[in-house]
Design an enzyme around this catalytic site. Structure first.
Site, short mmCIF file in Angstrom:
data_model
loop_
_atom_site.label_atom_id
_atom_site.label_comp_id
_atom_site.label_asym_id
_atom_site.label_seq_id
_atom_site.Cartn_x
_atom_site.Cartn_y
_atom_site.Cartn_z
N VAL A 127 57.07 71.90 4.07
CA VAL A 127 57.61 70.94 5.04
C VAL A 127 56.53 70.51 6.03
O VAL A 127 56.41 69.33 6.37
CB VAL A 127 58.83 71.53 5.78
N ALA A 130 54.27 68.15 4.38
CA ALA A 130 54.90 66.83 4.29
C ALA A 130 54.81 66.09 5.63
O ALA A 130 54.61 64.87 5.66
CB ALA A 130 56.35 66.97 3.86
N TYR A 131 54.94 66.83 6.72
CA TYR A 131 54.81 66.24 8.06
C TYR A 131 53.41 65.67 8.26
O TYR A 131 53.24 64.52 8.68
CB TYR A 131 55.13 67.30 9.10
N LEU A 132 52.39 66.46 7.94
CA LEU A 132 51.01 65.99 8.10
C LEU A 132 50.72 64.81 7.19
O LEU A 132 50.06 63.84 7.60
CB LEU A 132 50.03 67.14 7.83
#
Length: 216
Positions: A127, A130-132
């Site tokens: 997760v 995915a944020y980065l």
């Protein structure tokens, strides 16, 4: 000056709104839930309920006709999965930028994340990766536009009181920065033409905010 702030109920955006109102600016705060609107009004911010995962860019642009600048400070937040990192941290940023172009709003500040020029750290969760990735993609998309954009990449965010002192540069080691200091730097960047088309990283440090922004 009238500024639209996306993610206006978030911790950085709330402090940003208060600072802008205190200096005499008019602030339009975008929030996704009607129950968040009253908190904004109490701080002197005009709320606009608009879910950036659902609203049409043309409809949003219709609310921005008197806006001079935009700050994208929205994020999917803790507890959200990988799909919402993309739909908020990337796609919602692109939607606001599209609405700004349609409305003739040129100045655009993007709150991103430190270290995106480097590979994702080893051992991080799917997760967080995915944020980065979403923040990285949002930056790339923003740079392709004709807006007067600035990308601000804060370090590890803390809720400690603002210090008023930071280090601001193009490539910094990851370190802490208070949310209040991020908000103060955003206010200063809004009125600093030399920051246009720049990507700047931010951590707490020894330099007063105004001086740090001027020296960039």
């Amino acid at each position: 000056m009238r500024i639209v702030v996306a993610g206006a109920h978030g911790k950085i955006a709330q402090q940003l709104g208060r600072l802008l109102v205190a200096r005499g600016d008019s602030v339009l705060g975008l929030v996704r839930a009607p129950e968040q609107a009253e908190d904004l009004r109490a701080a002197g911010v005009e709320p606009l309920v608009a879910d950036l995962e659902e609203v049409d860019a043309a409809v949003l642009a219709g609310h921005l006709s008197d806006v001079n600048a935009a700050v994208f400070a929205a994020g999917a937040g803790p507890g959200s999965g990988s799909p919402r990192k993309d739909s908020v941290d990337r796609a919602a940023s692109a939607l606001l930028a599209d609405a700004c172009e349609r409305a003739g709003v040129r100045r655009f500040l993007q709150v991103s994340a430190i270290g995106l020029d480097r590979a994702n750290p080893e051992g991080i969760s799917e997760v967080f990766a995915a944020y980065l990735d979403a923040k990285r993609a949002a930056e790339r998309e923003l740079r392709s536009r004709s807006l007067d954009w600035t990308v601000l990449r804060p370090g590890r965010l803390t809720d400690e009181p603002a210090t008023g002192h930071v280090t601001l540069g193009e490539s910094l080691e990851r370190a802490d920065v208070t949310r209040g200091d991020v908000a103060a730097v955003l206010v200063a960047l809004l009125h600093e033409p030399a920051s246009i088309h720049r990507t700047l990283e931010l951590v707490n440090g020894p330099t007063p905010v105004a001086e740090a922004v001027r020296s960039r």
